[in-house]
Write a protein that holds these residues in place. Structure first.
Motif, short mmCIF file in Angstrom:
data_model
loop_
_atom_site.label_atom_id
_atom_site.label_comp_id
_atom_site.label_asym_id
_atom_site.label_seq_id
_atom_site.Cartn_x
_atom_site.Cartn_y
_atom_site.Cartn_z
N LEU A 72 0.57 -1.32 -0.35
CA LEU A 72 -0.50 -0.40 0.11
C LEU A 72 1.04 1.22 0.04
N VAL A 73 0.91 2.58 -0.78
CA VAL A 73 1.42 3.51 -0.27
C VAL A 73 0.80 4.45 -0.43
N ALA A 94 0.88 -1.74 -7.08
CA ALA A 94 0.50 -1.51 -5.72
C ALA A 94 -1.09 -0.82 -5.59
N GLU A 95 -1.83 -0.63 -4.49
CA GLU A 95 -2.38 0.30 -4.19
C GLU A 95 -2.12 1.16 -3.53
N VAL A 96 -3.42 2.65 -3.36
CA VAL A 96 -3.36 4.03 -3.09
C VAL A 96 -4.22 4.04 -1.66
N GLY A 97 -3.27 4.60 -1.24
CA GLY A 97 -4.36 5.22 0.13
C GLY A 97 -3.98 6.58 0.91
N PHE A 98 -5.04 7.22 1.16
CA PHE A 98 -4.92 8.25 0.75
C PHE A 98 -4.71 8.99 2.49
N PRO A 118 -7.70 1.94 3.07
CA PRO A 118 -8.65 -0.07 4.02
C PRO A 118 -8.30 0.13 5.43
N ASP A 119 -9.86 -0.72 5.34
CA ASP A 119 -9.63 -0.68 6.69
C ASP A 119 -8.36 -1.72 8.05
#
Ligand code: PRP
Ligand code: URA
Ligand code: MG
Length: 213
Positions: A72-73, A94-98, A118-119
């Motif tokens: 996760l980035v 990769a997935e991206v969270g903010f 993501p929780d």
């Protein structure tokens, strides 16, 4: 906590132009993007992989591919957004969270104004993008946030860092039993009385995107 200061002439060259007050926003954005890709190469040295077998046109070959779950980035808004494309160039799957965080310029305390992650981050490797590690308050809070959700491996990529911020991170993250690494293009001398890195490059968000209102 491990701190890795990139030692490469191309990194030093790009960082010097970033620092230059005459560098305009379009050039700054381009250089930040290139610099992150160079740092990402170093920062992903311990990305989790698995062994696979593939068939070439000639024979079977033993190879390597990124293991699940996907890394996760996490760019820290606003200025971390300027590092996202450069990172995704190396880790396109990769997935991206903010995380949106801002430092109060009077108290220097960081607060979170937005979150889209993501929780459950159990077992996830996270790459945090934030150009400036100054007092360390923002990065310490971001790392805590991710660890509280279950992240078990954190690497932060920072364009510039200050010794005071690194010390604060060491203290704030004391007792955390997961690997935390900071990869940075430069470790500067100190912070000034306003909490800015000296000599630094000024306000990274403003230099990327213009003066915030
Ligand atoms: O180590 P610290 O003392 O916490 O400071 C570092 C933070 O300050 C800047 O963000 P800022 O608050 O200016 O927000 P912005 O990215 O929206 O400009 C920078 O991008 C870091 O996130
Ligand atoms: O030098 C600094 C310190 C905090 N935030 C910035 O953008 N620059
Ligand atoms: Mg700013």
């Amino acid at each position: 906590m491990r701190i890795h200061v990139a030692d490469h002439p191309l990194v030093a060259h790009k960082l010097t132009t970033l620092r230059d007050e005459r560098t305009d926003s379009p050039t700054f954005r381009g250089l930040a993007d290139e610099l992150v890709t160079l740092l990402a190469y170093e920062a992903t040295r311990d990305v989790r992989v698995e062994t696979v077998t593939v068939r070439t046109p000639v024979a079977e070959a033993q190879g390597t591919r990124l293991a699940a779950p996907k890394p996760l980035v996490v760019p820290i808004l606003r200025a971390g957004l300027g590092m996202l494309d450069g990172m995704m160039r190396l880790l396109p799957t990769a997935e991206v969270g903010f995380l949106g965080m801002v430092r109060n310029e009077e108290t220097l305390e960081a607060s979170t104004y937005a979150e889209r992650l993501p929780d459950d981050l159990s077992g996830r490797q996270c790459y945090v993008l934030d150009p400036m590690l100054a007092t360390g308050g923002t990065l310490a809070a971001a790392i805590r946030f991710l660890v509280d959700r279950g992240a078990d491996h954190i690497t932060a990529i920072c364009l510039l860092s200050a010794p005071e911020g690194c010390e604060r991170l060491e203290k704030d993250l004391d007792g955390l039993d997961i690997p935390v690494t900071v990869v940075t293009a430069g470790m500067d001398e100190r912070l000034n009385e306003k909490g800015y890195i000296v000599p630094g490059l000024g306000d990274a968000g403003d230099r990327l995107y213009g003066i915030a209102g």
